[in-house]
Motif scaffolding. Structure first.
Motif, short mmCIF file in Angstrom:
data_model
loop_
_atom_site.label_atom_id
_atom_site.label_comp_id
_atom_site.label_asym_id
_atom_site.label_seq_id
_atom_site.Cartn_x
_atom_site.Cartn_y
_atom_site.Cartn_z
N THR A 2 0.83 -1.20 0.00
CA THR A 2 0.00 0.00 0.00
C THR A 2 0.87 1.25 0.00
O THR A 2 2.05 1.22 0.34
CB THR A 2 -0.90 0.03 1.24
N THR A 3 0.25 2.36 -0.34
CA THR A 3 0.93 3.65 -0.32
C THR A 3 1.40 3.97 1.10
O THR A 3 2.52 4.45 1.29
CB THR A 3 -0.04 4.75 -0.81
N GLU A 4 0.56 3.69 2.08
CA GLU A 4 0.90 3.97 3.47
C GLU A 4 2.13 3.17 3.91
O GLU A 4 3.01 3.70 4.57
CB GLU A 4 -0.27 3.64 4.41
N SER A 6 4.46 1.87 1.94
CA SER A 6 5.63 2.38 1.20
C SER A 6 6.18 3.63 1.86
O SER A 6 7.40 3.79 2.00
CB SER A 6 5.25 2.69 -0.25
N ALA A 7 5.30 4.53 2.26
CA ALA A 7 5.73 5.76 2.91
C ALA A 7 6.39 5.48 4.26
O ALA A 7 7.40 6.09 4.62
CB ALA A 7 4.55 6.70 3.09
N LYS A 47 0.53 0.48 8.45
CA LYS A 47 0.40 1.93 8.31
C LYS A 47 0.81 2.59 9.61
O LYS A 47 0.87 1.96 10.66
CB LYS A 47 -0.99 2.35 7.88
N LYS A 66 1.42 11.29 2.41
CA LYS A 66 1.89 9.99 1.95
C LYS A 66 1.74 8.94 3.04
O LYS A 66 1.40 7.79 2.77
CB LYS A 66 3.37 10.08 1.53
#
Length: 74
Positions: A2-4, A6-7, A47, A66
């Motif tokens: 997920t984007t979370e 990855s950030a 996350k 992000k």
């Protein structure tokens, strides 16, 4: 991934390690964040907890939008 997540992994890489990210958050917020908690964020919840988003942004430069786009839309 997920984007979370990855950030969050980007923030860990910028800090140098999960332990260092935990130390930086702890120092900034005067709380006791441990490496094990950061590990749980990566491997269980995937996350950043909402209460740590601003601190992580401050110590790593990874934007809050992000880290948690659900809370901080861009």
């Amino acid at each position: 991934m997920t984007t979370e997540l990855s950030a969050l992994k980007e923030a860990i890489a910028l800090a140098g390690s999960q332990s260092e990210l935990a130390r930086r958050i702890s120092k900034l917020t005067c709380t006791n964040v441990k490496q094990q908690q950061v590990w749980n964020w990566v491997n269980r919840s995937q996350k950043t907890p909402s209460k740590h988003v601003i601190a992580i942004e401050s110590v790593t430069g990874v934007s809050r939008s992000k880290l948690r786009p659900d809370l901080y839309p861009s």
